[in-house]
Design a protein around this motif. Structure first.
Motif, PDB file in Angstrom:
ATOM      1  N   THR A 146       0.795  -1.226   0.000  1.00 49.99           N
ATOM      2  CA  THR A 146       0.000   0.000   0.000  1.00 49.99           C
ATOM      3  C   THR A 146       0.830   1.280   0.000  1.00 49.99           C
ATOM      4  O   THR A 146       0.316   2.340  -0.354  1.00 49.99           O
ATOM      5  CB  THR A 146      -0.917   0.039   1.229  1.00 49.99           C
ATOM      6  N   ALA A 147       2.097   1.201   0.403  1.00 48.06           N
ATOM      7  CA  ALA A 147       2.871   2.438   0.531  1.00 48.06           C
ATOM      8  C   ALA A 147       4.361   2.189   0.401  1.00 48.06           C
ATOM      9  O   ALA A 147       4.864   1.114   0.730  1.00 48.06           O
ATOM     10  CB  ALA A 147       2.574   3.112   1.875  1.00 48.06           C
ATOM     11  N   VAL A 148       5.067   3.228  -0.052  1.00 48.60           N
ATOM     12  CA  VAL A 148       6.529   3.253  -0.117  1.00 48.60           C
ATOM     13  C   VAL A 148       7.004   4.541   0.525  1.00 48.60           C
ATOM     14  O   VAL A 148       6.409   5.613   0.318  1.00 48.60           O
ATOM     15  CB  VAL A 148       7.031   3.176  -1.581  1.00 48.60           C
ATOM     16  N   GLN A 149       8.054   4.436   1.328  1.00 49.58           N
ATOM     17  CA  GLN A 149       8.706   5.607   1.913  1.00 49.58           C
ATOM     18  C   GLN A 149      10.186   5.512   1.560  1.00 49.58           C
ATOM     19  O   GLN A 149      10.789   4.449   1.688  1.00 49.58           O
ATOM     20  CB  GLN A 149       8.537   5.612   3.428  1.00 49.58           C
ATOM     21  N   LEU A 213       4.956  13.630  -2.875  1.00 52.87           N
ATOM     22  CA  LEU A 213       3.903  12.666  -2.566  1.00 52.87           C
ATOM     23  C   LEU A 213       3.328  12.153  -3.882  1.00 52.87           C
ATOM     24  O   LEU A 213       2.851  12.946  -4.698  1.00 52.87           O
ATOM     25  CB  LEU A 213       2.801  13.315  -1.722  1.00 52.87           C
ATOM     26  N   LEU A 214       3.405  10.845  -4.078  1.00 54.99           N
ATOM     27  CA  LEU A 214       2.873  10.229  -5.289  1.00 54.99           C
ATOM     28  C   LEU A 214       1.613   9.434  -4.946  1.00 54.99           C
ATOM     29  O   LEU A 214       1.609   8.652  -3.999  1.00 54.99           O
ATOM     30  CB  LEU A 214       3.901   9.283  -5.923  1.00 54.99           C
ATOM     31  N   ASP A 215       0.581   9.652  -5.728  1.00 60.05           N
ATOM     32  CA  ASP A 215      -0.652   8.876  -5.626  1.00 60.05           C
ATOM     33  C   ASP A 215      -0.627   7.866  -6.771  1.00 60.05           C
ATOM     34  O   ASP A 215      -0.654   8.254  -7.943  1.00 60.05           O
ATOM     35  CB  ASP A 215      -1.851   9.814  -5.738  1.00 60.05           C
ATOM     36  N   THR A 221       0.219   4.960  -2.002  1.00 57.67           N
ATOM     37  CA  THR A 221       0.971   6.212  -2.044  1.00 57.67           C
ATOM     38  C   THR A 221       2.458   5.999  -1.778  1.00 57.67           C
ATOM     39  O   THR A 221       2.863   5.006  -1.173  1.00 57.67           O
ATOM     40  CB  THR A 221       0.437   7.209  -0.995  1.00 57.67           C
ATOM     41  N   SER A 222       3.249   6.993  -2.225  1.00 51.94           N
ATOM     42  CA  SER A 222       4.688   7.029  -1.935  1.00 51.94           C
ATOM     43  C   SER A 222       5.033   8.377  -1.334  1.00 51.94           C
ATOM     44  O   SER A 222       4.587   9.418  -1.842  1.00 51.94           O
ATOM     45  CB  SER A 222       5.514   6.827  -3.204  1.00 51.94           C
ATOM     46  N   THR A 223       5.817   8.361  -0.269  1.00 56.45           N
ATOM     47  CA  THR A 223       6.285   9.581   0.376  1.00 56.45           C
ATOM     48  C   THR A 223       7.801   9.631   0.227  1.00 56.45           C
ATOM     49  O   THR A 223       8.512   8.785   0.787  1.00 56.45           O
ATOM     50  CB  THR A 223       5.899   9.589   1.866  1.00 56.45           C
ATOM     51  N   LEU A 224       8.300  10.613  -0.521  1.00 58.00           N
ATOM     52  CA  LEU A 224       9.708  10.629  -0.919  1.00 58.00           C
ATOM     53  C   LEU A 224      10.358  11.962  -0.561  1.00 58.00           C
ATOM     54  O   LEU A 224       9.695  12.995  -0.504  1.00 58.00           O
ATOM     55  CB  LEU A 224       9.820  10.391  -2.434  1.00 58.00           C
ATOM     56  N   ALA A 236      14.756   3.036   2.684  1.00 61.56           N
ATOM     57  CA  ALA A 236      13.455   2.858   2.048  1.00 61.56           C
ATOM     58  C   ALA A 236      12.654   1.825   2.828  1.00 61.56           C
ATOM     59  O   ALA A 236      13.229   0.935   3.472  1.00 61.56           O
ATOM     60  CB  ALA A 236      13.609   2.426   0.594  1.00 61.56           C
ATOM     61  N   ARG A 237      11.339   1.940   2.761  1.00 64.35           N
ATOM     62  CA  ARG A 237      10.451   0.977   3.407  1.00 64.35           C
ATOM     63  C   ARG A 237       9.261   0.726   2.490  1.00 64.35           C
ATOM     64  O   ARG A 237       8.668   1.667   1.956  1.00 64.35           O
ATOM     65  CB  ARG A 237       9.983   1.490   4.764  1.00 64.35           C
TER      66      ARG A 237
END
Length: 329
Positions: A146-149, A213-215, A221-224, A236-237
């Motif tokens: 669901t998400a990448v950081q 922030l990528l949707d 989502t991705s928070t970079l 990264a996670r």
């Protein structure tokens, strides 16, 4: 089959890549091209390269070269890549592939039209630890992702005369640093349907730092984060409904993963690279050229286009001054 390689642009990154060629017996580094004869000769002497060309046109015309690694500043990639495709040379183009989505699509369209192998040199995707990450995700080890950081920051010189502050040389955090977390997020979650970016610009118009922030659609989502002014962990996670996978610093060339399944203790997974880690992308290109393939399954051209589209949107939202190179050598 031995694939004979040439390098265009004998700079710092090219030296690191060239030093990994001995780990790939099927790849032979036979030539280097530089606009500076002295730099080219020094590179060839230090790394045992037999042929030195003092122009890019000369190496493109060299019948002893099958594949080229393009390691010049980003805006110069466009003209060299287009000329290389027309010359029928397989290409490994250093990231960022170009500095505009339009130039990337131009190169990709010509490569597809001519049936010539072209790949972005995103070495991260070929690291054994990242290959293992993809396997774990595909096997459902952490459920639905669901998400990448991810972050990547390094304190560089603040001298306005430094290359990192020159738009005409592709300066800024976006093309040298943010490209890594963006490509990582795109690898895991696919293209972005919406991009939100905020950041800081230098007086020259290049970006110094940004949060992105990528949707990716469907609630993913991705928070970079990337920075030229702050050193960050570079971690990264990947988060899923059944757990998460940590990619410890520096995530763009990791040697291990930490898998945590919900309700279980963390599991460390070691997966070191061969050499300095560049050998894996050399293996990919060499094998593809020998087999007559025109794209990489791991770093396909569609992914490069998707990443450049995101970077183009980031640049636009930040108001960056972006200077793309010409289309002719």
């Amino acid at each position: 089959m031995t694939v004979r390689w040439g390098i265009i642009g004998p700079g710092r990154i090219a030296r690191k890549v060239a030093a990994d060629f001995p780990h790939v017996p099927e790849a032979q580094l036979v030539a280097v091209a530089s606009r500076s004869k002295e730099r080219g000769e020094a590179f060839a002497r230090d790394l045992g390269v037999p042929t030195v060309h003092d122009s890019y046109r000369a190496i493109l015309a060299d019948p002893q070269v099958d594949a080229l690694y393009i390691a010049t500043p980003h805006p110069q990639h466009r003209a060299i890549a287009l000329a290389g495709i027309r010359a029928g040379k397989a290409l490994l183009v250093e990231k960022a592939f170009t500095v505009t989505p339009e130039a990337t699509r131009e190169i990709v369209d010509l490569a597809v039209e001519r049936g010539v192998f072209v790949m972005e040199a995103m070495w991260t995707r070929f690291q054994p630890a990242v290959a293992r990450l993809r396997e774990l995700i595909a096997d459902g080890a952490i459920g639905e992702v669901t998400a990448v950081q991810a972050d990547l920051g390094a304190q560089h010189s603040t001298d306005p005369a430094d290359r990192f502050y020159a738009p005409e040389l592709g300066g800024g955090a976006l093309f040298d640093l943010a490209v890594y977390p963006i490509s990582f997020a795109q690898m895991v979650l696919g293209p972005a349907v919406h991009v939100t970016a905020r950041g800081v610009l230098a007086d020259s118009g290049v970006d110094v730092e940004e949060s992105i922030l990528l949707d990716h659609g469907d609630g993913r989502t991705s928070t970079l984060f990337a920075s030229l002014r702050c050193q960050t962990p570079g971690a990264a996670r990947v988060v899923g409904t059944g757990g998460w996978i940590d990619v410890p610093p520096r995530f763009h060339h990791p040697t291990r993963l930490v898998l945590t399944r919900n309700g279980h203790e963390p599991e460390e997974i070691a997966a070191p690279a061969t050499g300095a880690g560049y050998s894996h992308e050399i293996v990919e290109v060499t094998g593809a050229v020998a087999a007559g393939r025109t794209q990489s399954d791991v770093m396909p051209l569609a992914d490069t286009v998707a990443v450049q589209e995101i970077m183009g949107e980031v640049a636009a939202q930040l108001g960056m001054r972006v200077v793309e190179g010409p289309d002719q050598l």
